[in-house]
Design a protein around this motif. Structure first.
Motif, PDB file in Angstrom:
ATOM      1  N   ARG A  48       0.837  -1.210   0.000  1.00  0.00           N
ATOM      2  CA  ARG A  48       0.000   0.000   0.000  1.00  0.00           C
ATOM      3  C   ARG A  48       0.868   1.255   0.000  1.00  0.00           C
ATOM      4  N   THR A  49       1.968   1.211   0.733  1.00  0.00           N
ATOM      5  CA  THR A  49       2.877   2.352   0.771  1.00  0.00           C
ATOM      6  C   THR A  49       3.512   2.572  -0.595  1.00  0.00           C
ATOM      7  N   TYR A  50       3.908   1.489  -1.245  1.00  0.00           N
ATOM      8  CA  TYR A  50       4.457   1.588  -2.606  1.00  0.00           C
ATOM      9  C   TYR A  50       3.435   2.247  -3.531  1.00  0.00           C
ATOM     10  N   ALA A  51       2.201   1.779  -3.460  1.00  0.00           N
ATOM     11  CA  ALA A  51       1.149   2.332  -4.317  1.00  0.00           C
ATOM     12  C   ALA A  51       0.925   3.815  -4.023  1.00  0.00           C
ATOM     13  N   ALA A  52       0.995   4.197  -2.749  1.00  0.00           N
ATOM     14  CA  ALA A  52       0.789   5.602  -2.389  1.00  0.00           C
ATOM     15  C   ALA A  52       1.903   6.482  -2.962  1.00  0.00           C
ATOM     16  N   TRP A  53       3.148   6.009  -2.876  1.00  0.00           N
ATOM     17  CA  TRP A  53       4.253   6.777  -3.458  1.00  0.00           C
ATOM     18  C   TRP A  53       4.087   6.897  -4.970  1.00  0.00           C
ATOM     19  N   MET A  54       3.667   5.825  -5.610  1.00  0.00           N
ATOM     20  CA  MET A  54       3.491   5.857  -7.066  1.00  0.00           C
ATOM     21  C   MET A  54       2.359   6.822  -7.443  1.00  0.00           C
TER      22      MET A  54
END
Length: 163
Positions: free
Chosen positions: A68-74
């Protein structure tokens, strides 16, 4: 002297009765302790199994939170990149050219930072977590997409610079 022998015999009998009663109490206490030890061992095993499962579930939550954190950064990077392009187009003619250009460039640079930050934790995980039940996204996919978007943002910067 017969009285003394009788009294001594009675005292011995009384003492032997007390010893026998104490032995019975000790034996009963030993049985209770053995039962208690078995219950504690059983409880400890259940508790250990429960702790292991909680650890596995925590590892699963950690993996999902990292994704989820990866997706938020993207998402943040894509929004910043699009905002950079939009700011350049919308601010043209409203503010001095250098302000529109600087705003666009800063937003696109922030987008590149976001794409790099997205995979930073994936590449540098620190202490390895317990083995999760859920499958992680392959790191090469995350790094590949982030790298591609860094290149796209670089192309946007070149486009902003040459226009």
């Amino acid at each position: 002297m017969g009285d003394e022998v009788t009294q001594t015999a009675k005292a011995v009998d009384k003492t032997q009765a007390k010893v026998a009663a104490t032995q019975e109490t000790v034996a009963a206490s030993t049985v209770r302790q053995e039962k208690s030890v078995k219950r504690q061992e059983s409880s400890a095993l259940r508790q250990e199994e429960s702790a292991d499962r909680r650890t596995e579930l925590a590892a699963d939550r950690t993996v999902l939170a990292a994704e989820r954190t990866y997706a938020a950064w993207m998402r943040t990077g894509v929004a910043a990149m699009v905002s950079g392009v939009g700011a350049g187009a919308l601010l043209k003619g409203l503010v001095p050219t250098w302000v529109a250009f600087a705003t666009s460039v800063m937003l696109v640079l922030f987008a590149q930072f976001s794409f790099i930050a997205a995979v930073w934790r994936e590449v540098d995980t620190g202490v390895p977590p317990p083995r999760p039940d859920v499958r992680k996204l392959p790191a090469w996919i995350m790094v590949g997409f982030s790298g591609f978007l860094v290149l796209v943002a670089g192309a946007v910067l070149v486009g902003l610079w040459t226009r």
